[in-house]
Design a protein around this motif. Structure first.
Motif, PDB file in Angstrom:
ATOM      1  N   GLY A 110       0.819  -1.216   0.000  1.00 26.33           N
ATOM      2  CA  GLY A 110       0.000   0.000   0.000  1.00 26.33           C
ATOM      3  C   GLY A 110       0.849   1.259   0.000  1.00 26.33           C
ATOM      4  N   TYR A 111       1.918   1.237   0.780  1.00 27.81           N
ATOM      5  CA  TYR A 111       2.805   2.402   0.826  1.00 27.81           C
ATOM      6  C   TYR A 111       3.449   2.644  -0.534  1.00 27.81           C
ATOM      7  N   LEU A 112       3.891   1.588  -1.186  1.00 23.62           N
ATOM      8  CA  LEU A 112       4.518   1.738  -2.503  1.00 23.62           C
ATOM      9  C   LEU A 112       3.508   2.216  -3.532  1.00 23.62           C
ATOM     10  N   GLY A 113       2.258   1.754  -3.414  1.00 23.69           N
ATOM     11  CA  GLY A 113       1.222   2.257  -4.311  1.00 23.69           C
ATOM     12  C   GLY A 113       0.999   3.747  -4.121  1.00 23.69           C
ATOM     13  N   ASP A 114       1.025   4.190  -2.853  1.00 22.57           N
ATOM     14  CA  ASP A 114       0.878   5.635  -2.583  1.00 22.57           C
ATOM     15  C   ASP A 114       2.058   6.412  -3.171  1.00 22.57           C
ATOM     16  N   LEU A 115       3.248   5.823  -3.117  1.00 23.82           N
ATOM     17  CA  LEU A 115       4.425   6.495  -3.686  1.00 23.82           C
ATOM     18  C   LEU A 115       4.243   6.727  -5.181  1.00 23.82           C
ATOM     19  N   VAL A 116       3.768   5.714  -5.885  1.00 27.62           N
ATOM     20  CA  VAL A 116       3.543   5.857  -7.326  1.00 27.62           C
ATOM     21  C   VAL A 116       2.482   6.927  -7.594  1.00 27.62           C
ATOM     22  N   ALA A 117       1.421   6.919  -6.801  1.00 24.70           N
ATOM     23  CA  ALA A 117       0.360   7.915  -6.981  1.00 24.70           C
ATOM     24  C   ALA A 117       0.894   9.329  -6.778  1.00 24.70           C
ATOM     25  N   ALA A 118       1.772   9.502  -5.785  1.00 26.40           N
ATOM     26  CA  ALA A 118       2.356  10.824  -5.530  1.00 26.40           C
ATOM     27  C   ALA A 118       3.209  11.274  -6.707  1.00 26.40           C
ATOM     28  N   VAL A 119       3.990  10.366  -7.274  1.00 20.43           N
ATOM     29  CA  VAL A 119       4.823  10.713  -8.424  1.00 20.43           C
ATOM     30  C   VAL A 119       3.949  11.136  -9.597  1.00 20.43           C
ATOM     31  N   ARG A 120       2.850  10.420  -9.811  1.00 25.13           N
ATOM     32  CA  ARG A 120       1.935  10.804 -10.901  1.00 25.13           C
ATOM     33  C   ARG A 120       1.403  12.211 -10.697  1.00 25.13           C
ATOM     34  N   ARG A 121       1.190  12.610  -9.421  1.00 25.11           N
ATOM     35  CA  ARG A 121       0.649  13.948  -9.122  1.00 25.11           C
ATOM     36  C   ARG A 121       1.718  15.031  -9.165  1.00 25.11           C
ATOM     37  N   GLY A 122       2.968  14.651  -9.431  1.00 26.15           N
ATOM     38  CA  GLY A 122       4.025  15.653  -9.492  1.00 26.15           C
ATOM     39  C   GLY A 122       4.776  15.829  -8.203  1.00 26.15           C
ATOM     40  N   LYS A 123       4.650  14.890  -7.281  1.00 29.26           N
ATOM     41  CA  LYS A 123       5.382  14.948  -6.017  1.00 29.26           C
ATOM     42  C   LYS A 123       6.537  13.953  -6.074  1.00 29.26           C
ATOM     43  N   SER A 124       7.738  14.428  -5.986  1.00 30.59           N
ATOM     44  CA  SER A 124       8.890  13.535  -6.031  1.00 30.59           C
ATOM     45  C   SER A 124       8.977  12.715  -4.746  1.00 30.59           C
ATOM     46  N   ARG A 125       9.477  11.506  -4.879  1.00 33.79           N
ATOM     47  CA  ARG A 125       9.621  10.635  -3.718  1.00 33.79           C
ATOM     48  C   ARG A 125      10.905   9.817  -3.847  1.00 33.79           C
ATOM     49  N   ARG A 184      17.862  15.533  -3.883  1.00 31.67           N
ATOM     50  CA  ARG A 184      17.496  16.826  -4.455  1.00 31.67           C
ATOM     51  C   ARG A 184      16.168  16.816  -5.195  1.00 31.67           C
ATOM     52  N   LEU A 185      15.449  15.721  -5.115  1.00 30.74           N
ATOM     53  CA  LEU A 185      14.132  15.670  -5.737  1.00 30.74           C
ATOM     54  C   LEU A 185      13.157  16.501  -4.921  1.00 30.74           C
ATOM     55  N   LEU A 186      12.361  17.293  -5.604  1.00 27.21           N
ATOM     56  CA  LEU A 186      11.380  18.113  -4.899  1.00 27.21           C
ATOM     57  C   LEU A 186      10.115  18.266  -5.737  1.00 27.21           C
ATOM     58  N   ALA A 187      10.223  18.978  -6.854  1.00 31.21           N
ATOM     59  CA  ALA A 187       9.036  19.284  -7.649  1.00 31.21           C
ATOM     60  C   ALA A 187       8.970  18.485  -8.944  1.00 31.21           C
ATOM     61  N   GLU A 188       9.906  17.586  -9.161  1.00 24.09           N
ATOM     62  CA  GLU A 188       9.896  16.782 -10.379  1.00 24.09           C
ATOM     63  C   GLU A 188       8.940  15.602 -10.199  1.00 24.09           C
ATOM     64  N   ARG A 189       8.443  15.072 -11.291  1.00 24.82           N
ATOM     65  CA  ARG A 189       7.593  13.872 -11.225  1.00 24.82           C
ATOM     66  C   ARG A 189       8.491  12.633 -11.309  1.00 24.82           C
ATOM     67  N   VAL A 190       9.319  12.470 -10.285  1.00 22.72           N
ATOM     68  CA  VAL A 190      10.318  11.403 -10.275  1.00 22.72           C
ATOM     69  C   VAL A 190      10.263  10.668  -8.941  1.00 22.72           C
ATOM     70  N   GLY A 191      10.287   9.364  -9.015  1.00 19.82           N
ATOM     71  CA  GLY A 191      10.421   8.540  -7.817  1.00 19.82           C
ATOM     72  C   GLY A 191      11.648   7.653  -7.941  1.00 19.82           C
ATOM     73  N   ILE A 192      12.391   7.509  -6.867  1.00 22.18           N
ATOM     74  CA  ILE A 192      13.546   6.610  -6.847  1.00 22.18           C
ATOM     75  C   ILE A 192      13.403   5.693  -5.635  1.00 22.18           C
ATOM     76  N   VAL A 193      13.429   4.393  -5.885  1.00 20.71           N
ATOM     77  CA  VAL A 193      13.326   3.420  -4.802  1.00 20.71           C
ATOM     78  C   VAL A 193      14.534   2.503  -4.869  1.00 20.71           C
TER      79      VAL A 193
END
Length: 925
Positions: A18-33, A158-167
């Protein structure tokens, strides 16, 4: 899409999924994680990463995995990550594009700075994310090569406003990722563990044995699924097959080995080729197998066993399976396989892996392989892979047959390790070199390496004697390097944080003066060295001509010169009171270092430029430089004392902030060296502004006693003259005046003569004092040093008031007060206001709302945008993506209540200035 129910290892992982799914959703919305998954081998990290990519619909995905045998190949894992994204390479700034092209072997060029490569990777990710959200998934991070690990961690921070997630996933969190958000993956619950075990065992087992297995595995899914493999019902039912003291990972490897034992010899050999081949290339696997007369049918048993799959890539069931296969093989079998892989690897397309396989295939010294490893080191160095180059050279040392070549390669490996920041490895390699036969030149180079390790590690008090010894030993072999080493030794002694370091200044200076005159034309390095030696031994008057000539030739300095000792030429300008030259040199040095991409060298140059802007009273620019310095230091791990911040806080005169900065500097760097001297100089300035003259005099005297830098004490002396006179100690003030005159007498600059005149006026009486005050004001008016001019007006006004010339005093005090208020020098402004009130004027301060709610980063971005830099240029300067810069600017616009860049200059000026109004009363003189 892989569902939780379809993957046994994901049983009981609803919360994590569930947490990883939320991470993907945040990246789609433009929140870097960014996230680091950590946990034991087999705990389910790879399964969670598989789930993550499975639910990432509409998101671009790039993957990589660390490979143990590739840990020494520079940027190997980063290339895995970036290869699918390189069609966006033209979307990033030119210097960054060239840096990535160089490290990935797409073009030739000078080795790029690794922090420039990191910034380029951030820009590449941001460029891809402009088109489509990006998810970067990296497994087995414990086996990432150093360059890739540090680069990817840099980007994640340094990720902040990019639509990028790194795990990331790792068994233990690497040091480079320790400050990133983390999730520890633990074993599944007992109920889920029993269910997993039951799914792997086709018969009923004793409950006590089952509970023992569940307890000993800690709910590790892979262990629960793999440990029963290869055990008979009798062994498993009675628990006899589980006896042993091995670690859990060792027992999982044993379970893989049980499968291996039943396979045909040709299949086991094929599995060993796959285990030794790091990139999972099927063509390479079959080419190597053919050389060992292994036919494709041998793979059938390996695939049927579940140990291996072969499709577009060769993939083991788990990294522990790869490890088990490789570790179980004999040394002779491993060498045979590596030789086959070396023969199958294309020499033109992949020479470095070929060399590495040849090295692994060598049973003893092999000069041909050692030479090939040297060539690989050269290629790695050209790509900026210093750690990889050092590893190639270190292996070359072990394979060297020629003792002379072995020693030379050990020294080269040590030098490369030092540049890569691997100080302990560098010292170990120096020791290796010293065990062989060495000539005098090699001995001197080893001594120099030990000295440079001490200096680079920030052990400035240890470095001077080591550098002095190395410089002396280099004299017969390399005069240029000897002179440069003496100069570095002088600088190290000057920066020493212990009194013992300063004691080497005379020895260094005497040795430098004893050198024969250079044969070549005058150059700034030699002039600077000779000038600093004279400054130490004979004082300012003797050194002034040489230091002046050194500054006059400074324009001929190469990039190499700037990077090695360019910060010291700024000190030469300061020693001769040439402010304009100092500011220009500091600004030029920063530009050269930025263009060279040598970001780790930037803090010292930003420091001296920041101090220069503070002297001018451009405090917002100084604050921006200090913030940039902090950004660079955080990114690169560089460490340099807060000289510029100390100067800024002292001049602003806000006692709580200044005192905290001073105390922190002394606490961090010690109370007996260069930083402590500058901190006490800052205290003297602060206390003079606050009118606490006895404290100022004490701080200035302590600063003079503690400073090893001869140009700095020239700046401390005016503070001591003023505070000593104001605290009723004219004898101390006159001694300081004599010393000050010794530094300014030959300096014809308005800066030097203005400060001298102002200081002499404090100790003079009658018409002579007035003449000197007027001279000081006239001279300082012709400099950009507005704070010093304001102080001259203040001192003149105070003198006039004491002479009962109240109306004339008011004019001078008004000028001083207005200047201080405009500059934001609060303590001195209050001192001027008190003096005005003593003349009968009523002075009121009206403070309007300022914009202190801007964060340091926002103010820095805003200042650079005000100066005309584009978002991309600001991002390059501050290690941010253009999208993050834009995000910061939107916050700035909202907080400053403006709409565009055009309004920034006025808004920032308002936020930097205290809105202070002077109201003149109707009281008489």
């Amino acid at each position: 899409m892989r569902t939780v129910a379809a993957v046994p290892e994901l049983r009981g992982r609803a919360t994590e999924c569930g947490y990883l799914g939320d991470l993907v959703a945040a990246v789609r919305r433009g929140k870097s994680r960014a996230l680091v998954l950590s946990g034991d081998a087999g705990i389910g990290k790879s399964a969670l990463l598989g789930h993550l990519t499975g639910v990432a619909d509409g998101v671009a995905i790039t993957r990589a995995a660390g490979i143990e045998s590739e840990m020494e190949l520079a940027y190997a894992s980063l290339h895995q990550v970036c290869a699918p994204l390189l069609n966006h390479l033209n979307d990033i700034p030119g210097p960054q594009r060239r840096a990535l092209a160089t490290v990935f072997g797409l073009s030739d060029g000078a080795a790029p700075d690794r922090f420039l490569v990191s910034l380029a990777t951030l820009s590449l990710f941001a460029a891809v994310a402009e088109e489509r959200p990006l998810l970067c998934v990296i497994d087995d991070c414990q086996w990432l090569d150093y360059n890739s690990a540090s680069t990817l961690a840099f980007v994640a921070r340094r990720l902040l406003a990019e639509r990028v997630g790194i795990v990331f996933a790792a068994r233990t969190v690497p040091d480079t990722m320790a400050d990133l958000p983390q999730m520890v993956v633990r074993g599944v619950s007992n109920g889920e563990a029993r269910a997993l075990l039951d799914s792997a065992v086709p018969f009923k087992i004793d409950e006590m044995v089952r509970d023992r297995i569940v307890a000993e595995t800690g709910g590790n899914p892979l262990a629960l699924l793999e440990l029963p493999n290869g055990l008979t019902p009798t062994q498993l039912a009675g628990g006899f097959g589980l006896v042993g003291q091995h670690t859990l990972s060792g027992r999982i490897e044993e379970s893989f080995l049980r499968r291996l034992e039943d396979l045909p010899a040709k299949t086991r050999r094929l599995l060993l080729i796959a285990a030794a081949e790091p990139i999972g290339d099927p063509l390479l696997l079959w080419n190597a197998a053919e050389r060992l007369r292994i036919r494709p049918e041998a793979a059938d048993s390996a695939i049927a066993s579940g140990l291996l799959s072969i499709d577009n890539r060769v993939v083991f069931r788990h990294p522990l399976a790869r490890s088990a296969v490789y570790q179980a093989a004999s040394a002779e079998d491993r060498r045979t396989v590596h030789l086959a892989l070396a023969q199958a690897t294309n020499k033109q397309n992949d020479p470095d892996r070929r060399a590495w396989h040849r090295a692994a295939a060598s049973a003893g010294p092999d000069e041909d392989v050692a030479a090939e490893l040297e060539q690989s080191a050269d290629r790695a160095r050209a790509r900026g892979g210093l750690a990889a180059a050092a590893a190639f050279l270190q292996r070359a040392v072990a394979l060297s047959e020629d003792p002379t070549l072995r020693t030379e390669r050990a020294i080269a490996a040590a030098e490369t390790s030092l540049k890569a920041g691997a100080f302990e490895r560098a010292l170990d390699l120096v020791t290796t070199a010293e065990t062989g036969t060495m000539d005098g030149y090699q001995h001197s180079r080893c001594d120099l390496l030990r000295a440079r390790v001490a200096f680079a590690a920030g052990l400035w008090s240890d470095a001077p004697p080591l550098l002095l010894r190395a410089a002396r030993q280099l004299e017969p072999y390399d005069e240029d390097l000897s002179r440069e080493t003496y100069l570095t030794a002088w600088g190290a002694a000057g920066l020493g944080e212990e009194r013992a370091a300063r004691e080497f200044l005379p020895q260094i200076s005497q040795a430098a003066r004893a050198l024969p005159s250079p044969v070549a034309d005058e150059n700034p390095r030699d002039l600077l060295l000779d000038g600093l030696a004279l400054l130490t031994l004979d004082g300012h008057a003797a050194a002034h001509p040489l230091l002046t000539r050194a500054t006059q030739t400074a324009a001929t300095m190469s990039t190499h010169d700037v990077l090695r000792w360019g910060w010291m030429i700024v000190g030469a300008y300061a020693a001769i009171w040439d402010y304009d030259g100092w500011y220009a040199a500091a600004k030029r040095n920063v530009k050269v270092v930025r263009e060279a991409g040598e970001l780790a060298a930037l803090p010292v140059h930003l420091t001296y430029l920041g101090m220069a802007t503070a002297w001018k009273g451009e405090f917002s620019d100084t604050a921006a430089l200090v913030a940039e310095l902090d950004s660079v230091a955080q990114a690169t791990g560089s460490r340099f004392p807060p000289y510029a911040l100390l100067r800024l806080r002292a001049m602003q005169g806000r006692e709580p902030e200044a005192s905290a900065t001073i105390a922190h500097a002394i606490d961090q760097f010690g109370g007996d060296g260069s930083t402590a001297a500058r901190a006490r100089w800052a205290s003297a300035v602060l206390f003079n502004g606050l009118g606490r003259y006895e404290e100022a005099a004490r701080a200035a005297a302590e600063a003079l006693d503690g400073t090893p830098n001869h140009w700095v004490f020239g700046w401390i002396l005016p503070e001591l003259v003023e505070s000593a006179m104001r605290s009723g100690n004219p004898a101390l003030a006159r001694k300081a005046l004599i010393r000050l005159d010794g530094t300014t007498r030959l300096c014809r600059s308005h800066f030097a003569q203005g400060i001298q005149a102002r200081s002499e006026a404090l100790a003079a009486d009658g018409p002579k004092a007035e003449e000197l005050y007027c001279e000081a004001i006239e001279r300082l008016t012709q400099t950009p040093l507005r704070p010093e001019l304001a102080r001259a007006h203040l001192l003149y006004g105070e003198w006039l008031r004491r002479e009962n010339r109240r109306l004339t005093a008011r004019d001078q005090l008004h000028t001083a007060f207005d200047l201080f208020a405009d500059l934001g020098m609060e303590a001195f402004a209050d001192r001027a206001r008190s003096e005005l009130e003593s003349t009968g004027e009523k002075v009121h301060r009206r403070s309007v709302e300022s914009f202190d709610e801007l964060t340091a980063q926002e103010r820095q971005v805003a200042s650079l945008a005000r100066d005309g830099l584009s978002n991309a240029e600001i991002g390059e300067r501050l290690f941010l993506s253009p999208r993050t810069v834009e995000w910061h600017l939107r916050n700035v616009y909202m907080k400053l209540n403006i709409r565009s860049r055009r309004e920034l200059a006025a808004a920032l000026a308002s936020s930097d200035t205290h809105d202070t109004r002077v109201v003149t009363s109707t009281d008489g003189p």
